[in-house]
Design a protein around this motif. Sequence first.
Motif, mmCIF file in Angstrom:
data_model
loop_
_atom_site.group_PDB
_atom_site.id
_atom_site.type_symbol
_atom_site.label_atom_id
_atom_site.label_comp_id
_atom_site.label_asym_id
_atom_site.label_seq_id
_atom_site.Cartn_x
_atom_site.Cartn_y
_atom_site.Cartn_z
ATOM 1 N N TRP A 55 0.827 -1.219 0.000
ATOM 2 C CA TRP A 55 0.000 0.000 0.000
ATOM 3 C C TRP A 55 0.854 1.260 0.000
ATOM 4 C CZ3 TRP A 55 -4.591 -0.387 -1.814
ATOM 5 C CH2 TRP A 55 -5.339 -1.550 -1.610
ATOM 6 N N PRO A 56 1.879 1.345 0.878
ATOM 7 C CA PRO A 56 2.735 2.533 0.785
ATOM 8 C C PRO A 56 3.382 2.696 -0.587
ATOM 9 C CG PRO A 56 3.108 1.418 2.871
ATOM 10 C CD PRO A 56 2.187 0.533 2.066
ATOM 11 N N LEU B 134 2.142 1.693 -3.438
ATOM 12 C CA LEU B 134 1.086 2.174 -4.334
ATOM 13 C C LEU B 134 0.841 3.669 -4.107
ATOM 14 C CD1 LEU B 134 -1.019 1.197 -6.449
ATOM 15 C CD2 LEU B 134 -2.666 1.116 -4.581
ATOM 16 N N ALA B 135 0.825 4.077 -2.826
ATOM 17 C CA ALA B 135 0.605 5.492 -2.510
ATOM 18 C C ALA B 135 1.715 6.349 -3.114
ATOM 19 C CB ALA B 135 0.556 5.688 -0.994
ATOM 20 N N LEU B 136 2.956 5.871 -3.020
ATOM 21 C CA LEU B 136 4.081 6.630 -3.568
ATOM 22 C C LEU B 136 3.971 6.740 -5.081
ATOM 23 C CD1 LEU B 136 7.025 5.154 -1.461
ATOM 24 C CD2 LEU B 136 6.173 7.490 -1.375
ATOM 25 N N SER B 137 3.469 5.685 -5.726
ATOM 26 C CA SER B 137 3.408 5.676 -7.189
ATOM 27 C C SER B 137 2.283 6.557 -7.710
ATOM 28 C CB SER B 137 3.199 4.247 -7.698
ATOM 29 O OG SER B 137 1.832 3.887 -7.576
ATOM 30 N N GLY B 138 1.182 6.622 -6.986
ATOM 31 C CA GLY B 138 0.023 7.345 -7.482
ATOM 32 C C GLY B 138 -0.489 6.758 -8.799
#
Lengths: 498, 443
Positions: B407-408, B410-414
């Motif tokens: 999840w982190p 994915l959050a970093l990738s946007g």
Amino acid sequence: MAWQALVSCALLGTERQAPPALAGDDALGRLLGQLDGTDREGDLLRAAGVVALWQRAGQELLDDRQPCPPASAADSVPVCGVRAARHLERLLQGQNVELLPEWLEQLAAVGRRVPAALLPALLDVGARQMDVQPLLPAVLGERGDWLARQREEWRYAVRVRDEAQWSSDSQAERLALLQYLRTVDPARGRELLASTWDTELARQRRAFLAVLAIGLSLEDEPWLETVLDERSAETRAAAAALLARLPDAALVHRLRERALNVLRGTLAAGRLVLEVEPPEDEPALRRDGVTGAALPGAAVRLGEKAWRLCQMLAAVPPATWCQHWQQSPAAILVAAQASEWCDALREGWLRATLCQGDADWAEALLSLYPDHASHTAALAALLPAARFEQLLMGLLAEDPERALLILGQAQRPWSVDLGRAVLSHLRQRAAEDKSLESWASSALRGFARWLPPQLHDEVAAGWPVEARHWPRWETALNACLERLRLRRVMAEALRADA
Amino acid sequence: MNTLSAAQVLALAPDEASIKAARGLARPAKWLTLGHDEQALWGECKGSALYQISVEPGEPAFKCTCPSRKLPCKHVLALLLLAADEPGLLPAAPAPQWLLEWQAKRAQNAQRKAARAVAATELDPEQQAQRAVARDKRASARQRKVEAGLEELERWLRDLVRQGLAQAQRQPLRYWHDMAARLVDAQAPGLARWLRDLGSIPASGEGWSGRLLAQLGHLFLLLEAYRRLDTLPETLQADIRGRIGWTLGEADVPDGNWVRDRWLLLGQYTQEEEQIRMRRAWLWGHDCGRLALLLDFAHQSQTLTPLAAPGSWLEAELGFFPSQYPLRAVLRNACALTALDAAPPGWADGAALLDAYAGALAQQPWLGLLPARLDNVVPARSAANTWYLRDSAARLLPCHPGFSQGWPLLALSGGQGLPVFGEWDGRQFRPLGAWVDGAFVAL
């Protein structure tokens, strides 16, 4: 194929089956052809090692058949600085997590957003902690909104864009839409809900009705009246509770007429005397939410009759009684103490006060009964800041125990003056060498959340360190100071970003 | 003041409990005094008694007067956390007497050690010869032990396939772990770890028999290769010994294998099994362009040698152990550098990574992990909740099931492709870090 044959043989065991002959014309086949069949176990293991390595070196990846989901829009708002991010990380790890709402408010105030790497932890906390949710839209940014869409548990935080989201399969997203519409266009929100009402499950209906409390007005009355005719008792009760918040609703008028007969007051020697004849069970009253079933969140235990009385009073604006008897809320509450229905009356008035947001009654209820368990904070929230402070300053002088009880539960920041008054009282207590009761010890730690952080140094000074009971005070005070300091440090880090 | 970042401090902690305890102590009320000078931090912490804590973050070196056997103890961690989060709480001050005494003692010890090292090089030829004989004797004793262990392992493997994998599946975990324990006794810890990993395959669901057989075959070829060790190139011999678990030290690095460079610490992964903690740390050399693996082991009661946090740059010498595909190395003379704006080159897509992996296997068939940066991948999640990296050709690299930072990431990738660094084990990828807008973020 060769591999499958090897696996089958290995499963059975070489004592039951010889390894397959795998010689062939290609490079692998020629290598395997060197196994001569004299050593069953060795041949099987060698062949397995060779074929597995050959496969490993030649493997391919799976194709993704799904289209790539859309990426997040770009953010124009910058993220907070490294020090502030560290503070957030620690709050999200559960250290002093109750300070998270304040931190998020300040983040929004300095015009920054949450760094991407911390969004998953924040969305997790928000899913559990209701007081965090309303603060999220201002700090999630485009990235956070995009991320919230990627996981069902996080859909509650999805920013509302258009009414098409009403047909989403995520209940959390639909609730978020209804919440939003009720803030900007309450009628549209109600219409949308009414349009799909018949197809909603009972559990969802109650959740939606709870949202209708936002932007509630008489315009909602006709539709809510139709809900009163539903089969589910809980849905009916929820609709009745909403109507009871509207002083001009027909339901309130109906119940007020009845209540004036149920509860009568007479003046005897200038003092109010109350006479109660609790209502009987009847269908018309049931429809209006007077059912005799216990209300959730009550600290008292009442019988069915008493609950009907309480429910009826809860729907009547408490100011009614003041006008009717020409008495103050405090005088009415004191008069109720003589009645055998005292608990039901008080609980009913408490509910009515919260329902109507009546500050006069809130003040009277707090000063007479400082402990309303889970409702104390809500009562305190009804008072305007100046009035709250005045009440507490007065109580501190007359009856400090009460003041501390209320302050221990109220959820609102204190002014510098109130902070100083409370501290000087506590110092005095310590100096009189009173032992620190355990509730006061946890209250002192709790005060750190509402004291103005700039008072930190003042809070630390002037304590009677020679007192016999001082060590117990010291522990509690240190916990309080630590929290206060943390709030100050966090605010400083955020201000440095601004 | 020379301090460590909070992440670096947490990376030093011997266990989770120490971190938790240290967080509780990392507040000023717990400290009677705090201070710092050019070299050191110090403080007096109120515990069951008043403890004196001295730290030199540069090395890092530390000392606490508390009775805890953990290294570093919670007081040291708390002091470092305070210095990282709120440097203002540690004023510049003259060092207290007890700190000076500690520093003097350390200087003395260092001198003694240096003197011993000099003494060793100044031995006369006869003494040197004696030492060499003793060393050879130890090596051949070990060799005999390992050979006996390997023979036993071969018999065990043969029994296993004679009776069949279906039979082995019914065995308790002890069946695998007992053999692993015997390999530990035979001084073959690499094989012991391998055996314990095998033990988890029979219960790993569909396709277990194929996966198990592939590993058994792989292991058997290693035993065969060891038997013919003398006929193989020297570097491959080293690889085979390494896989078996020969301990390697600085002395095993040939003089020509030392590389001085500026190294980026790309990510580390620590795992714990059977009371041994193992840390893999990956580095990339700015000028030489090489990737390197630092492998550290520590018993549970010991602390792993402190290492800078992922994303840091070091000026250091790395000595590569002989190998057909040299990755493993030791570090010496390291000092911290300010961050450079550079990153290792990556593979354009998963297919390129797989090609590179096949090439590496051709050189070193027992290669465990291939470190790799993928230039442009998007994290994706399957309906079954497993994470993948989707490359620019829409192919999926499965992530390791132990990867918990999906999840982190994915959050970093946007949802946009980003460069990701990690380890490829032939089946799964374990992301260890990513670059966001050019800046390295550890996962």
